[in-house]
Design an enzyme around this catalytic site. Sequence first.
Site, mmCIF file in Angstrom:
data_model
loop_
_atom_site.group_PDB
_atom_site.id
_atom_site.type_symbol
_atom_site.label_atom_id
_atom_site.label_comp_id
_atom_site.label_asym_id
_atom_site.label_seq_id
_atom_site.Cartn_x
_atom_site.Cartn_y
_atom_site.Cartn_z
ATOM 1 N N GLU A 1 45.595 32.183 59.124
ATOM 2 C CA GLU A 1 46.720 31.274 58.862
ATOM 3 C C GLU A 1 46.515 30.009 59.681
ATOM 4 O O GLU A 1 45.445 29.793 60.243
ATOM 5 C CB GLU A 1 48.044 31.971 59.202
ATOM 6 C CG GLU A 1 48.152 32.439 60.642
ATOM 7 C CD GLU A 1 49.475 33.152 60.967
ATOM 8 O OE1 GLU A 1 50.428 33.084 60.174
ATOM 9 O OE2 GLU A 1 49.540 33.749 62.057
ATOM 10 N N LEU B 1 51.485 36.072 60.438
ATOM 11 C CA LEU B 1 52.935 36.241 60.439
ATOM 12 C C LEU B 1 53.411 36.437 58.995
ATOM 13 O O LEU B 1 52.947 35.724 58.102
ATOM 14 C CB LEU B 1 53.591 34.986 61.028
ATOM 15 C CG LEU B 1 55.089 35.157 61.257
ATOM 16 C CD1 LEU B 1 55.329 35.930 62.546
ATOM 17 C CD2 LEU B 1 55.788 33.822 61.319
ATOM 18 N N TYR C 1 61.495 35.485 68.294
ATOM 19 C CA TYR C 1 62.229 34.269 67.928
ATOM 20 C C TYR C 1 62.213 34.044 66.427
ATOM 21 O O TYR C 1 61.458 34.685 65.699
ATOM 22 C CB TYR C 1 61.669 33.045 68.665
ATOM 23 C CG TYR C 1 60.406 32.466 68.064
ATOM 24 C CD1 TYR C 1 59.172 33.090 68.211
ATOM 25 C CD2 TYR C 1 60.449 31.287 67.326
ATOM 26 C CE1 TYR C 1 58.017 32.549 67.660
ATOM 27 C CE2 TYR C 1 59.295 30.747 66.778
ATOM 28 C CZ TYR C 1 58.082 31.374 66.947
ATOM 29 O OH TYR C 1 56.948 30.855 66.393
ATOM 30 N N LYS D 1 56.731 38.153 65.442
ATOM 31 C CA LYS D 1 57.072 36.759 65.787
ATOM 32 C C LYS D 1 57.496 36.692 67.252
ATOM 33 O O LYS D 1 58.677 36.507 67.589
ATOM 34 C CB LYS D 1 58.157 36.214 64.860
ATOM 35 C CG LYS D 1 58.197 34.691 64.831
ATOM 36 C CD LYS D 1 58.973 34.178 63.648
ATOM 37 C CE LYS D 1 59.210 32.673 63.689
ATOM 38 N NZ LYS D 1 58.023 31.857 63.529
HETATM 39 N N1 PDD Z 1 56.356 28.700 62.729
HETATM 40 N N2 PDD Z 1 52.568 31.537 60.926
HETATM 41 C C1 PDD Z 1 52.853 31.151 62.182
HETATM 42 C C2 PDD Z 1 51.864 31.447 63.263
HETATM 43 C C3 PDD Z 1 54.066 30.484 62.455
HETATM 44 O O1 PDD Z 1 54.361 30.119 63.714
HETATM 45 C C4 PDD Z 1 54.960 30.203 61.395
HETATM 46 C C5 PDD Z 1 56.272 29.513 61.615
HETATM 47 C C6 PDD Z 1 54.608 30.614 60.089
HETATM 48 C C7 PDD Z 1 55.503 30.377 58.913
HETATM 49 O O2 PDD Z 1 56.623 31.241 58.953
HETATM 50 P P1 PDD Z 1 57.990 30.847 58.240
HETATM 51 O O3 PDD Z 1 57.670 30.456 56.820
HETATM 52 O O4 PDD Z 1 58.781 32.077 58.305
HETATM 53 O O5 PDD Z 1 58.556 29.697 59.017
HETATM 54 C C8 PDD Z 1 53.407 31.283 59.910
HETATM 55 C C9 PDD Z 1 57.676 28.293 63.162
HETATM 56 C C10 PDD Z 1 58.395 27.433 62.190
HETATM 57 C C11 PDD Z 1 57.624 27.754 64.570
HETATM 58 O O6 PDD Z 1 57.007 28.420 65.389
HETATM 59 O O7 PDD Z 1 58.236 26.737 64.872
#
Ligand code: PDD
Length: 287
Positions: A184, A208, A32, A151
Amino acid sequence: MSIAYLNGDYLPLAEARISPLDRGFLFGDGIYEVIPYYSGKSVGLMPHIIRMINGLAAIEIKCTKTAEEWKTLLDDLIAKNSDMGENLGVYVHISRGTDVKRYHAYPENVEPTIFCFAFGIKDPEPVDRTAVTQYSMISTEDLRWQRCHIKSTALLGNVIHFQEGYSSGHDEALLFNAKGELTEGSSCNAFIVKDGVVITPTQDNQILPGITRRIILDSLKADGSLKVEERIVTMDEVREADELWITSSSKEIAPVTKLDGKPVGNGEVGEVWQAAFKIYTASKFDF
Ligand code: PDD
C-alpha cells in the site's frame, strides 16, 4: 477553536492534557481512526467504528462503548465543531491508558484514554480528470511490521516511509514487500488499472483494511460497469499500469501520474479514474 473530547469531557483542544505515563505516549499502544464528514454527512462512519472496535479487541484494549455510543459521540463532536468549516475530519485515539510505571506488560485495571478532535478538511476533488489534483510518488521497500491490518497509533514505520517521499519532493511513498509485491502507500491504499480492469492488493496482514478501499470495491461491484480484482500485484504490473490511484479517507481516490519520476501510463489522469470516482462520489454517503 476546535472542541475536543477527552475521557468524557468536552473542552478546547489546546486545553486537553494527558499524563506522560499514558501508554499511547510511551509505547504507541493504541488504536486510531480518521473519519470524514462533508456538510455534516459522514463517509463510512459505521465501518470505521467497527474497524476500531476490531482493532481494540485485537490488542486487548477493553473499551465498553458500543458502536451506537461511538456514533453518537462522534456525531456530537462534529456538531459542536460546526463553526470550524463545512467539511470536517474527526480523529479518534484510544490508548491502553495511564499506568503508574513504564512496564511493557498490559497493566490490569487501567481505563483506556479516549481522545477525539475535529479538524477542517479539503472540499472533495472535482470529478474531472483535467482539473483533479495529481499526485507523484516514489517507490520503496515496505519495512514496517507484520501487523499492518491493525490501525495502531504506533506509526513510526509509516512516518519514515512518508518522509522518504516528502523529503524528495513527492506526495507519498508506494510500498513493495520483499517479494516485490505491492502492499500500500505509507498513509493510503493503492489500486492500479490495466486494460480497463481495476486491481488492488488482497486484504491481508500487509495492508490496512481501508474503508475508502472497501467503499470503492463495493460501489464498483454494485455498479457493475468496471471489472474489479483483488489479488497480488507485482512491481512490474505497477510499472506497466495504465493508471495508479491512492485512496484514503482524506484523499478519497487520488490519481498518481508520476512514479519514481516517470509518467504512469500516458502521464495523464485516466478515464477509468474518472468513471470510478463518479461512482464512488454518487454512493459514498450510503456507507
Ligand atoms: N490513513 N493504509 C494506511 C497505512 C493508512 O494510514 C490509511 C489511512 C489507509 C486508508 O484507510 P482509510 O480509507 O480507512 O482512510 C490505508 C489515515 C487517513 C491517516 O493515518 O491519517
